[in-house]
Write an enzyme that holds these catalytic residues in place. Structure first.
Site, PDB file in Angstrom:
ATOM      1  N   GLN A  64      -9.944  -8.834   6.313  1.00  0.00           N
ATOM      2  CA  GLN A  64      -8.594  -8.652   6.847  1.00  0.00           C
ATOM      3  C   GLN A  64      -8.190  -9.886   7.658  1.00  0.00           C
ATOM      4  OE1 GLN A  64      -6.493  -5.935   6.215  1.00  0.00           O
ATOM      5  NE2 GLN A  64      -4.972  -7.233   7.203  1.00  0.00           N
ATOM      6  N   LYS A 106      -5.257   1.196   4.115  1.00  0.00           N
ATOM      7  CA  LYS A 106      -5.980   0.869   2.876  1.00  0.00           C
ATOM      8  C   LYS A 106      -7.141   1.838   2.658  1.00  0.00           C
ATOM      9  CE  LYS A 106      -4.708  -4.011   3.285  1.00  0.00           C
ATOM     10  NZ  LYS A 106      -5.129  -5.339   3.757  1.00  0.00           N
ATOM     11  N   ASP A 142      -8.875  -9.526  -2.930  1.00  0.00           N
ATOM     12  CA  ASP A 142      -7.538 -10.020  -2.607  1.00  0.00           C
ATOM     13  C   ASP A 142      -7.079 -11.138  -3.537  1.00  0.00           C
ATOM     14  OD1 ASP A 142      -6.277  -8.584  -0.524  1.00  0.00           O
ATOM     15  OD2 ASP A 142      -7.749  -9.339   0.907  1.00  0.00           O
TER      16      ASP A 142
END
Ligand code: NDP
Length: 295
Positions: free
Chosen positions: A99, A55, A122
């Protein structure tokens, strides 16, 4: 010689490249500081390390500033939450990614709830998921399902009127993709580990989204001829090879379209993370954002 039917590959790698190039140009055109994404990584999960590194690399390529904030596996929940509050308050940070998975002593839902709804890259914040449920497009949507929609759009696959089977009911993949497909006028069946006669449901589906994390769960015999098959699963074999939930080699002779694993849904997920970062930046700067999903 008999000619075998072969499905068209839904190439996530190529499609994500094109999407990222659009985002790169978009970033180039922004006036002022570049959008900034901060990833929070707790512990040393090898898969998480790989995902976060990927990412960060993509962010750098398209001109998005990124920072990785690492914490030891034994960090206390309160300390982690404090850190997220600081990121929420930092006006130079536009997007925050936590994460997953987090170590077991930390309540993931509590941590995800702490991320400001305005920086929730997200799209996992309950308010953003709630908006999705209500058909009001939030600035950031869960990356994997939104990436799947982008991939379908890129290949001009119109799901309107299709019967869709989604295998998996997680908050990050199964439920949001079911909502998105419903919004696009597919008729969706959500399947899970307690579903009986899964294969019967699959055989009836014009579109299958397999997101269970079970190798070999979707076999060619259970795929309706010419169906669209989206494989979200990531299963690591003993030899290190990555496979999805669909038996690709046989399924590709039955499906009409199919995503490979890797290079299918994975790259689309990362591209969507960048799309979301820029969308959050724009929302924070009072700039208009186009609808991606509810069009
Ligand atoms: P979860 O483990 O949270 O959810 C898995 C879901 O699959 C659950 O709803 C579970 O049912 C269901 N399930 C498990 N086994 C079966 C079975 N035998 N038959 C039917 N349903 C079953 O996983 P995620 O949603 O987070 O991820 C799913 C997969 O997608 C994983 O392999 C993950 O690694 C991958 N993934 C890939 C991404 C990418 O970018 N390519 C991004 C995110 C995830 P129940 O609810 O009853 O337990």
């Amino acid at each position: 010689m008999m000619l075998h039917h072969t499905a068209r590959i839904l190439d996530g790698q190529e499609t994500s490249k094109a999407l990222l190039e659009k985002v790169r140009l978009d970033v180039e055109g922004l006036i002022g500081p570049k959008p900034k994404l901060v990833a929070v990584l707790v512990g040393e999960n090898p898969a998480s390390e790989i995902y976060v590194a990927r990412k960060m690399k993509v962010a750098e390529k398209i001109g998005v500033a990124s920072d990785l904030h690492r914490f030891p596996a034994d960090i206390g929940e309160a300390e982690l939450i404090d850190h997220i509050h600081r990121l929420n308050d930092d006006i130079m940070v536009n997007a925050i990614l936590v994460q997953l998975p987090l170590p077991r002593h930390i309540d993931s839902l509590k941590v995800l709830d702490t991320v400001s709804v305005h920086k929730d890259v997200d799209g996992f914040h309950p308010v953003n998921l709630g908006r999705l449920l209500m058909g009001i497009e939030p600035p950031a949507m869960p990356c994997t399902p939104a990436g799947i929609i982008q991939l379908l759009d890129a290949y001009k696959i119109n799901v309107d009127g299709m019967r869709a089977a989604v295998v998996g009911r997680s908050n990050i993949v199964g439920k949001p993709i079911a909502l998105m497909l419903t919004h696009r006028n597919a008729t969706v069946t959500i399947c899970h580990s307690r579903t009986s006669n899964l294969d019967d449901i699959l055989r009836d589906a014009d579109l299958i989204v397999a997101a269970a994390g079970q190798q070999g769960l979707v076999k060619a015999e259970a795929i309706k001829p010419e169906a669209v098959v989206i494989d979200v699963g990531i299963n690591r074999l003993e030899d290190g090879k990555i496979v999805g939930d669909v038996d690709f080699e046989s399924a590709r002779h039955r499906a009409g379209f199919i995503t490979p694993v890797p290079k299918g849904v994975g790259p689309m997920t990362i591209a969507m993370l960048m799309v979301n970062t820029v969308r959050l930046y724009k929302a924070q700067h009072g700039q208009p954002i186009e609808n991606l999903l509810f069009i």
